[in-house]
Scaffold this active site. Sequence first.
Site, PDB file in Angstrom:
ATOM      1  N   GLU A 156     -11.025   4.463   3.843  1.00 40.57           N
ATOM      2  CA  GLU A 156     -10.749   5.378   2.739  1.00 40.57           C
ATOM      3  C   GLU A 156     -12.001   5.734   1.940  1.00 40.57           C
ATOM      4  OE1 GLU A 156      -7.652   6.926   2.118  1.00 40.57           O
ATOM      5  OE2 GLU A 156      -7.587   6.130   4.145  1.00 40.57           O
ATOM      6  N   TYR A 190      -5.836  17.554  10.152  1.00 41.18           N
ATOM      7  CA  TYR A 190      -5.589  16.635   9.045  1.00 41.18           C
ATOM      8  C   TYR A 190      -4.246  16.954   8.384  1.00 41.18           C
ATOM      9  CZ  TYR A 190      -6.164  13.958   4.780  1.00 41.18           C
ATOM     10  OH  TYR A 190      -5.972  13.063   3.745  1.00 41.18           O
ATOM     11  N   TYR A 204       0.846  -1.190   0.000  1.00 42.48           N
ATOM     12  CA  TYR A 204       0.000   0.000   0.000  1.00 42.48           C
ATOM     13  C   TYR A 204       0.877   1.234   0.000  1.00 42.48           C
ATOM     14  CZ  TYR A 204      -2.909   3.696   2.029  1.00 42.48           C
ATOM     15  OH  TYR A 204      -3.545   4.897   2.292  1.00 42.48           O
ATOM     16  N   PHE A 205       0.586   2.172  -0.922  1.00 39.96           N
ATOM     17  CA  PHE A 205       1.313   3.433  -1.010  1.00 39.96           C
ATOM     18  C   PHE A 205       0.466   4.522  -0.365  1.00 39.96           C
ATOM     19  CE2 PHE A 205       2.319   7.401  -3.391  1.00 39.96           C
ATOM     20  CZ  PHE A 205       3.635   7.554  -2.960  1.00 39.96           C
ATOM     21  N   ALA A 206       0.968   5.092   0.730  1.00 39.68           N
ATOM     22  CA  ALA A 206       0.295   6.176   1.445  1.00 39.68           C
ATOM     23  C   ALA A 206       1.012   7.480   1.143  1.00 39.68           C
ATOM     24  CB  ALA A 206       0.305   5.908   2.947  1.00 39.68           C
ATOM     25  N   TYR A 207       0.249   8.526   0.859  1.00 42.41           N
ATOM     26  CA  TYR A 207       0.828   9.841   0.565  1.00 42.41           C
ATOM     27  C   TYR A 207       0.170  10.941   1.385  1.00 42.41           C
ATOM     28  CZ  TYR A 207      -3.426   9.919  -2.193  1.00 42.41           C
ATOM     29  OH  TYR A 207      -4.736   9.824  -2.569  1.00 42.41           O
ATOM     30  N   GLY A 208      -0.852  10.593   2.157  1.00 42.61           N
ATOM     31  CA  GLY A 208      -1.586  11.568   2.958  1.00 42.61           C
ATOM     32  C   GLY A 208      -1.508  11.217   4.436  1.00 42.61           C
ATOM     33  N   SER A 209      -2.641  11.266   5.112  1.00 37.64           N
ATOM     34  CA  SER A 209      -2.662  11.063   6.560  1.00 37.64           C
ATOM     35  C   SER A 209      -2.235   9.663   6.981  1.00 37.64           C
ATOM     36  CB  SER A 209      -4.050  11.376   7.119  1.00 37.64           C
ATOM     37  OG  SER A 209      -5.012  10.461   6.630  1.00 37.64           O
TER      38      SER A 209
END
Length: 187
Positions: free
Chosen positions: A81, A124, A5-10
């Site tokens: 999400e 956030y 999983y690629f996370a770029y936010g919170s």
Amino acid sequence: MSFMYFAYGSNMLPARLQARCSTARVIGTATAQRFELEFSKPGKDGSGKATLLDTRSQSSAIPGVLFEIDRTELKFLDRAEGAGYGYDRVDDFSITCATTGDIITATTYLASKTDPDLEPFDWYLALVLAGSHHNALHDDHQTRLRAVNHVVDTEESREGRIEALRALSEHGYSDHHSLLGRTVEDR
């Protein structure tokens, strides 16, 4: 069986993601080439949430964090999400691994609709900054994040705010305003 999983936010902040998917473990950092980060995904709370927009420009790149998660928890991540209800899950998203330079595919979530007039809540944006700092993403990325206009959330009982502050506290951030680089008086 697990998935990447690629996370770029919170979700870059491990405590935030692990509250949603307990098996999530950081693999390392990665970059999404040809993308820009915006806070234009409409949230249920009326604020802007993070999304990536394809710029088709080779000079655009957004750093993020690669996690490995047990496949049985994909449904929990989908629910958190809002897959199908604001974010679309993309299971073949190409990213470049920071340590090896290899291009790999991972799962990520992109907004199905955007509104460029939205701004994120302070808490956030603080989560995104904390995740960026925790994972030692580029200083220029953190500088760009600090420059994002945001709205101070005055609803202290908001569930999302409470969960965010809890995750920040687990990583030692007792004052989310300090992450934003501004004091309350500056706003």
